[in-house]
Design a protein around this motif. Sequence first.
Motif, short mmCIF file in Angstrom:
data_model
loop_
_atom_site.label_atom_id
_atom_site.label_comp_id
_atom_site.label_asym_id
_atom_site.label_seq_id
_atom_site.Cartn_x
_atom_site.Cartn_y
_atom_site.Cartn_z
N VAL A 20 0.86 -1.19 0.04
CA VAL A 20 0.12 0.06 0.06
C VAL A 20 0.95 1.29 0.03
O VAL A 20 0.69 2.31 -0.63
N LEU A 21 1.99 1.29 0.56
CA LEU A 21 2.80 2.34 0.92
C LEU A 21 3.81 2.50 -0.33
O LEU A 21 4.01 3.60 -0.92
N PRO B 361 18.64 7.71 0.12
CA PRO B 361 17.39 7.83 -0.15
C PRO B 361 16.39 7.86 0.92
O PRO B 361 15.32 8.55 0.68
N MET B 362 16.74 7.53 2.13
CA MET B 362 15.72 7.53 3.31
C MET B 362 15.67 9.22 3.58
O MET B 362 14.46 9.33 3.92
N VAL B 365 13.42 10.78 0.69
CA VAL B 365 12.15 10.51 0.96
C VAL B 365 11.35 11.29 2.09
O VAL B 365 10.50 11.97 2.17
N PHE B 377 -2.03 11.70 1.01
CA PHE B 377 -1.54 10.37 0.66
C PHE B 377 -1.38 9.92 -0.46
O PHE B 377 -0.27 9.42 -0.75
N GLU B 378 -2.22 10.22 -1.51
CA GLU B 378 -1.84 9.74 -2.96
C GLU B 378 -0.62 10.47 -3.55
O GLU B 378 -0.09 9.57 -4.23
N TRP B 381 2.20 8.28 -1.49
CA TRP B 381 2.57 6.83 -1.36
C TRP B 381 1.92 6.10 -2.39
O TRP B 381 1.41 6.63 -3.37
N GLY B 382 1.92 4.72 -2.32
CA GLY B 382 1.54 3.99 -3.55
C GLY B 382 2.46 4.10 -4.74
O GLY B 382 3.81 4.16 -4.45
N PRO B 383 2.12 4.07 -6.14
CA PRO B 383 3.22 4.50 -7.13
C PRO B 383 3.96 5.70 -6.96
O PRO B 383 4.82 5.87 -7.57
N PHE B 385 5.18 7.00 -4.45
CA PHE B 385 6.26 6.91 -3.59
C PHE B 385 7.58 7.15 -4.14
O PHE B 385 8.37 7.94 -3.65
N HIS B 386 7.87 6.61 -5.21
CA HIS B 386 8.92 6.67 -6.14
C HIS B 386 9.61 8.11 -6.52
O HIS B 386 10.74 8.44 -6.85
N ALA B 389 12.45 9.69 -4.70
CA ALA B 389 14.14 9.24 -4.97
C ALA B 389 14.32 9.93 -6.56
O ALA B 389 15.42 10.03 -6.85
N PHE B 393 16.63 12.31 -4.53
CA PHE B 393 18.13 11.67 -4.32
C PHE B 393 19.00 12.02 -5.25
O PHE B 393 18.95 11.73 -6.58
#
Lengths: 139, 543
Positions: A20-21, B361-362, B365, B377-378, B381-383, B385-386, B389, B393
């Motif tokens: 989910v994350l 990378p942490m 993020v 949230f959208e 997170w989910g797709p 999230f990337h 980086a 990053f």
Amino acid sequence: MSDSGPTPDQRLTLARLADVLVAEGLGMPAASAVGVADGLLDRCLDAAPALAEPLLALLDEAPADDLDVFVRGLAAGRPDDFAILTTTVVGAYYLSAEVRELIGYPGQQPSPLSAAAEPEYFEMLERVYDRHPGYRECP
Amino acid sequence: MMTQRRQSDAVIVGAGASGAVAAARLAAAGFEVVCLEQGDWTGPADYMSDRPEAELAWVERWSPDPNVRRGPADYPLTGDADVRPVMYNGVGGGLVQWAAMWQPLLASDFRVRTLDGVSDDWPIGWSDLAGPYSRVAREMSVSGLGGDPALPELDPYPNPPIPIGRIGMAAARGMDHLGWHWWPGANAIASRRHRSLQACQRRGTCMLGCPENAKATPSLTHWPAALAAGARLVTGARVAQIPLDERGRARGAVYVDRDGVERLEPAQVVILAANAVGTARLLLLSASPRFPDGLANSSGLVGRRLMQHPYRTVAAVCEDPLDSWQGPWGQSIYSLEFAETHPDRDFVRGAKWMVMPHGGPMFAVAEYQEAHSHEGFEALWGPSFHRAAAEVFGHAFTWGIQAEDLPEDHNRVVLDPAVCDSSGLPAAQIEYTVSDNTRRMLDFNVARAVEAAEAAGAVSTYTRDIWPTGIGHVLGTTRMGDDRQGSVVDRWCRAHDVANLYMIDGGVFVTGGSANPTATIMANARRVVDHMIGARASQEVPS
């Protein structure tokens, strides 16, 4: 954390929560696909043992269904618990060698100092020196 | 019954920056020296900095916050402070985790009252520290470039500057475009093999302990020589009290050892070097009928005027790759453009800026998500999230901005009435609010740093508000001065009230300046101890 670490059920729950994350996207794999709930989890908890107890409690609390709702509920109303979950997932994800290669991160590796790439450095410093009024004189 | 040893010439409380300088210098001069340190040795075997899990070390084991780290030597820091101090308790003290930025104070920092009409002047001036600055810079194998016109001239640093790297070059071009001051950073990180240090390998994990032994820390730079010269270092020794004789002279230090046994370490001279929080706490713990408000506290200033350099950051995200996880994580370049008072600004004094890497990378993020948290949230997170980086990053550098917070009586260290450490001693309670002057100063500087980032080519900038945990700079709780009503120690850092009690850590700072304080703490310790050695014959001692 018990001596034997997370149970298979807890790992399964974490894998689902982690996706989910960190879902597949932008050419990057999902969290579960790189083993966030497997060996990477163990390395993460070994590095930060204080995560273990609250994390496993969260995993036990998570429902069987509607994990998306559960994660969003943590994000919205339980910031400390959400931080435990996200620190674990993100920390474990970026331990993955596959992920590191994809983002071009070799880790904090040693590499000797080199000044070869700094040709303009002294020219710019000359200008600092020329325009600066000098330090403030004091009695 | 309390056990005790025979009397030594000097007992030092704390084996960090100032304690190590004192121990090495006194032992070399033939003094019998004992140092009591509540923590233990920390070395490469303890580091996580050469492991892939290095970024996770910050979460717990290597957190700079003792309340998070909860090591056996840590004592709780309580209180609802705007900025809570951080520290490391062990041999080397805060220099185990420091970023090794080496920055002398400005000349004006010693004359703030005279020049700007606020706070107080120091009883000493820049010239009193010029020699000690150079001596400790050599001991710490500092790498840097002299000639900064914003500072009085110093002897050349012992090692050439560390290359400023891609992040420094990007930031410097921005400053060059704006016509603002910048200079290559000086760091106590060896750019080549020097004395006890190896050459830096750019791991970027300086604050997690340098596995290459390229970062100066007293366990490498001072303690080997001190021990070889006969100094005795007792670890696991938590000092609980400074007892007095009938004439009001310090008898030594009472400490609790690892087994919980209370011991007296008698000495002719007591030197407190436990940082501005620890030293103030110990003085308050040492209250007695003679000093009911805390030892050496007839001025009422022990614990007061705590300064911490409130800190904000501006991350500059650039299109070009900057390899910005690479170190060293000292200062690549710094700027003193806005460090002095200016009549057109709505605050007095100023801030120092320094460019640092942006981490792995942490970190990327975390920075991205904080900046974009309002998008929901959208977006995080989910797709999505990337994105962090992909966009941040390796492409960002950080302008760190540390403000000179003026000394204010209400910012202070007191004893917690309820919470104790593992030895049963009251915890240090921190009362600290960020002043309006400091907030205006930081707002102004952050706005300028955004301009500097954009001039450097940043495509986006992320600003952070004042960090709720400090940056390890604790100053001012036992200030020095010639007036015994207005200071705790005299210009030689001897307590006005106790003739054989010295304090040599950052607590003695009258004002904090905006410079990273370690260079000044160590230089001042060297100055004081050299004087102590010269004045040995006239030193009053306990009966």
